[in-house]
Structure formats: C-alpha cells, structure tokens
Design a protein around this motif. Structure first.
Motif, PDB file in Angstrom:
ATOM      1  N   GLU A 162      30.885  41.458  41.094  1.00 48.46           N
ATOM      2  CA  GLU A 162      32.206  41.106  40.579  1.00 48.46           C
ATOM      3  C   GLU A 162      32.644  41.973  39.396  1.00 48.46           C
ATOM      4  OE1 GLU A 162      34.024  36.791  39.712  1.00 48.46           O
ATOM      5  OE2 GLU A 162      32.367  37.321  38.388  1.00 48.46           O
ATOM      6  N   ILE A 163      31.708  42.488  38.628  1.00 50.93           N
ATOM      7  CA  ILE A 163      32.059  43.223  37.406  1.00 50.93           C
ATOM      8  C   ILE A 163      32.979  44.414  37.651  1.00 50.93           C
ATOM      9  CG2 ILE A 163      31.056  44.673  35.571  1.00 50.93           C
ATOM     10  CD1 ILE A 163      28.977  42.334  35.268  1.00 50.93           C
ATOM     11  N   PRO A 164      32.754  45.244  38.666  1.00 46.63           N
ATOM     12  CA  PRO A 164      33.721  46.329  38.915  1.00 46.63           C
ATOM     13  C   PRO A 164      35.139  45.802  39.188  1.00 46.63           C
ATOM     14  CG  PRO A 164      31.685  46.754  40.091  1.00 46.63           C
ATOM     15  CD  PRO A 164      31.590  45.356  39.542  1.00 46.63           C
ATOM     16  N   GLU A 165      35.229  44.650  39.827  1.00 43.52           N
ATOM     17  CA  GLU A 165      36.541  44.039  40.077  1.00 43.52           C
ATOM     18  C   GLU A 165      37.204  43.627  38.756  1.00 43.52           C
ATOM     19  OE1 GLU A 165      38.219  43.586  43.052  1.00 43.52           O
ATOM     20  OE2 GLU A 165      36.640  44.779  44.000  1.00 43.52           O
ATOM     21  N   LEU A 166      36.407  43.068  37.841  1.00 38.46           N
ATOM     22  CA  LEU A 166      36.944  42.673  36.535  1.00 38.46           C
ATOM     23  C   LEU A 166      37.331  43.898  35.711  1.00 38.46           C
ATOM     24  CD1 LEU A 166      34.426  39.793  35.850  1.00 38.46           C
ATOM     25  CD2 LEU A 166      36.872  39.527  36.295  1.00 38.46           C
ATOM     26  N   ASN A 167      36.538  44.975  35.815  1.00 38.73           N
ATOM     27  CA  ASN A 167      36.899  46.234  35.154  1.00 38.73           C
ATOM     28  C   ASN A 167      38.249  46.733  35.673  1.00 38.73           C
ATOM     29  OD1 ASN A 167      34.597  46.461  33.523  1.00 38.73           O
ATOM     30  ND2 ASN A 167      33.484  47.652  35.050  1.00 38.73           N
TER      31      ASN A 167
ATOM     32  N   LEU B  30      40.613  44.942  37.081  1.00 43.30           N
ATOM     33  CA  LEU B  30      41.668  44.030  36.629  1.00 43.30           C
ATOM     34  C   LEU B  30      42.046  44.328  35.181  1.00 43.30           C
ATOM     35  CD1 LEU B  30      43.431  41.501  37.271  1.00 43.30           C
ATOM     36  CD2 LEU B  30      41.567  40.144  36.282  1.00 43.30           C
ATOM     37  N   ALA B  31      41.054  44.513  34.328  1.00 44.34           N
ATOM     38  CA  ALA B  31      41.329  44.812  32.916  1.00 44.34           C
ATOM     39  C   ALA B  31      42.144  46.092  32.784  1.00 44.34           C
ATOM     40  CB  ALA B  31      40.014  44.918  32.136  1.00 44.34           C
TER      41      ALA B  31
ATOM     42  N   GLY C  93      27.714  48.051  33.451  1.00 44.77           N
ATOM     43  CA  GLY C  93      28.939  48.856  33.491  1.00 44.77           C
ATOM     44  C   GLY C  93      30.181  48.104  33.053  1.00 44.77           C
ATOM     45  N   ILE C  94      30.032  47.102  32.209  1.00 42.38           N
ATOM     46  CA  ILE C  94      31.181  46.304  31.761  1.00 42.38           C
ATOM     47  C   ILE C  94      32.034  47.125  30.803  1.00 42.38           C
ATOM     48  CG2 ILE C  94      31.899  44.250  30.493  1.00 42.38           C
ATOM     49  CD1 ILE C  94      29.351  42.869  31.550  1.00 42.38           C
ATOM     50  N   ARG C  95      33.330  47.236  31.123  1.00 41.96           N
ATOM     51  CA  ARG C  95      34.255  47.996  30.283  1.00 41.96           C
ATOM     52  C   ARG C  95      35.269  47.099  29.569  1.00 41.96           C
ATOM     53  NH1 ARG C  95      34.438  51.190  35.052  1.00 41.96           N
ATOM     54  NH2 ARG C  95      36.628  50.674  35.321  1.00 41.96           N
ATOM     55  N   PHE C  96      35.272  45.820  29.869  1.00 39.69           N
ATOM     56  CA  PHE C  96      36.161  44.881  29.182  1.00 39.69           C
ATOM     57  C   PHE C  96      35.391  44.249  28.022  1.00 39.69           C
ATOM     58  CE2 PHE C  96      34.351  43.074  33.035  1.00 39.69           C
ATOM     59  CZ  PHE C  96      33.710  41.924  32.574  1.00 39.69           C
ATOM     60  N   THR C  97      36.088  43.514  27.172  1.00 43.05           N
ATOM     61  CA  THR C  97      35.477  42.892  25.990  1.00 43.05           C
ATOM     62  C   THR C  97      34.558  41.753  26.397  1.00 43.05           C
ATOM     63  OG1 THR C  97      37.375  43.460  24.619  1.00 43.05           O
ATOM     64  CG2 THR C  97      35.970  41.670  23.833  1.00 43.05           C
ATOM     65  N   VAL C  98      33.329  41.782  25.878  1.00 44.01           N
ATOM     66  CA  VAL C  98      32.380  40.689  26.068  1.00 44.01           C
ATOM     67  C   VAL C  98      32.211  40.007  24.716  1.00 44.01           C
ATOM     68  CG1 VAL C  98      30.016  40.040  26.677  1.00 44.01           C
ATOM     69  CG2 VAL C  98      31.168  41.872  27.942  1.00 44.01           C
TER      70      VAL C  98
ATOM     71  N   LEU D 228      37.722  29.001  38.435  1.00 40.40           N
ATOM     72  CA  LEU D 228      37.419  29.637  39.709  1.00 40.40           C
ATOM     73  C   LEU D 228      35.915  29.863  39.801  1.00 40.40           C
ATOM     74  CD1 LEU D 228      40.284  32.251  39.442  1.00 40.40           C
ATOM     75  CD2 LEU D 228      40.283  30.216  40.893  1.00 40.40           C
ATOM     76  N   LEU D 229      35.283  29.195  40.729  1.00 41.98           N
ATOM     77  CA  LEU D 229      33.849  29.308  40.911  1.00 41.98           C
ATOM     78  C   LEU D 229      33.542  30.332  41.994  1.00 41.98           C
ATOM     79  CD1 LEU D 229      31.237  28.089  39.835  1.00 41.98           C
ATOM     80  CD2 LEU D 229      31.416  26.330  41.585  1.00 41.98           C
ATOM     81  N   GLY D 230      32.588  31.199  41.742  1.00 47.16           N
ATOM     82  CA  GLY D 230      32.211  32.220  42.715  1.00 47.16           C
ATOM     83  C   GLY D 230      32.837  33.560  42.404  1.00 47.16           C
ATOM     84  N   GLU D 231      32.448  34.521  43.213  1.00 46.71           N
ATOM     85  CA  GLU D 231      32.876  35.903  43.015  1.00 46.71           C
ATOM     86  C   GLU D 231      34.381  36.062  43.228  1.00 46.71           C
ATOM     87  OE1 GLU D 231      31.681  39.982  45.243  1.00 46.71           O
ATOM     88  OE2 GLU D 231      30.109  38.464  45.051  1.00 46.71           O
ATOM     89  N   GLN D 232      35.018  36.771  42.296  1.00 49.93           N
ATOM     90  CA  GLN D 232      36.461  36.994  42.354  1.00 49.93           C
ATOM     91  C   GLN D 232      36.745  38.483  42.562  1.00 49.93           C
ATOM     92  OE1 GLN D 232      38.497  34.217  42.209  1.00 49.93           O
ATOM     93  NE2 GLN D 232      36.528  33.153  42.103  1.00 49.93           N
ATOM     94  N   THR D 233      37.956  38.775  43.038  1.00 53.70           N
ATOM     95  CA  THR D 233      38.406  40.163  43.178  1.00 53.70           C
ATOM     96  C   THR D 233      39.567  40.407  42.238  1.00 53.70           C
ATOM     97  OG1 THR D 233      40.037  39.657  44.895  1.00 53.70           O
ATOM     98  CG2 THR D 233      37.782  40.178  45.636  1.00 53.70           C
ATOM     99  N   ALA D 234      39.818  41.676  41.935  1.00 56.10           N
ATOM    100  CA  ALA D 234      40.951  42.026  41.078  1.00 56.10           C
ATOM    101  C   ALA D 234      42.261  41.580  41.730  1.00 56.10           C
ATOM    102  CB  ALA D 234      40.965  43.525  40.807  1.00 56.10           C
ATOM    103  N   VAL D 235      42.377  41.799  43.035  1.00 55.71           N
ATOM    104  CA  VAL D 235      43.596  41.419  43.761  1.00 55.71           C
ATOM    105  C   VAL D 235      43.798  39.905  43.706  1.00 55.71           C
ATOM    106  CG1 VAL D 235      44.667  41.345  46.054  1.00 55.71           C
ATOM    107  CG2 VAL D 235      43.575  43.441  45.257  1.00 55.71           C
TER     108      VAL D 235
END
Length: 160
Positions: free
Chosen positions: A63-68, A70-71, A102-107, A140-147
C-alpha cells in the motif's frame, strides 16, 4: 501603591502570555520520521488521510507506494497524507523503517489517535479520513489504492 499594582498586573500578563505560549506548544503533533517538528498549524483546515502501518505487515508494504502517489497527487491541495507506525517506533528506528519501506509522506512519531478520536484497530493496514474540522469521517480497513482514496475523499468533501 500604583507601582505595586502595575507590578501585579505585569505579572498577571506575563503568566497569561506564558500559558498561551505553552498551550500553543501542546498543539503540535510531535515530530516526523526525520525528527522535524510537525506544527498543528500546518495541518489546520486540511483533510487528513492517516494510515497506520508496520514493517511486518505485507499489505502495508504493498500500500505504501499507493500512499506515496496519493501524497504527490494532492500536493498544493488542502489534504495531507500522514503515516503512523503501529508498533510505536521512535527516533532512528522510525526513520530507518520509513526509509526501508520507501515512505515519502510525513510519518508522525506521536500517535494522533486521541487528538482525532480514532478508534484503535487491531488489523492492518487501516486508514482514517479526517475532515478539515478535525472530525473522523471514514475508517477504511485493508489495503487502499491512490485512486480509491482520491475518489472517497472527493465523495466525502462533496458532502460538506
């Protein structure tokens, strides 16, 4: 007598100002994975996508690349993507884990669950959407996508 009254008033004013300054500091959200302070003002009036992740969580890693993405897509818009390590890693451990994934958003090093009244989840990944007034709007529980997240944000923002 007048000088004494001025002194008392001066002390009261200083005490009030010190209290206000300390209250402002309490509003901060701690530090990020790089040790930089995350000021509450930076996030005020913004929608927040808050994702809880862990190194041992396979779906989190996917999921992390999707969150990257989205950010990156949301840059310049009143929405911030934030991560929180489920295991409560701090300092250098948090930094290393964030880099390894590889997280590029703020943690956030400090869990914002209390501030935003986020219910504790025993399953990962979990993502919360908080509106511009700081109210939880979606869990939202579970893996999410940017879309999918972008679409859900648009739907929720349209209901405001």
């Amino acid at each position: 007598m007048g000088t004494r009254l001025q002194l008392v008033i001066g002390r009261i004013v200083i005490t009030i100002l010190a209290g206000l300054l300390l209250a402002g500091c309490a509003e901060d959200l701690g530090v990020d994975q790089n040790g930089r302070k995350v000021a509450a003002e930076r996030l005020e009036g913004q929608w927040l996508v808050i994702n809880y992740w862990a190194e041992w969580c396979g779906p989190c890693r996917t999921e992390i690349p999707e969150l990257n993405a989205l950010a990156e897509q949301l840059k310049g818009k009143p929405v911030s993507v934030l991560g929180v390590n489920f295991d409560g890693l701090q300092g250098e451990e948090l930094n290393k884990a964030s880099e390894a994934l590889g997280i590029r958003f703020t943690v956030l090093a400090q869990d914002p669950a209390t501030r935003f009244q986020l219910p504790r989840s025993e399953a990962l990944p979990v993502t919360y959407i908080v509106d511009a007034q700081g109210q939880l709007r979606e869990r939202l529980l579970g893996e999410q996508t940017a879309v999918g997240l972008s679409k859900r944000l648009s739907e929720l923002q349209g209901k405001e």
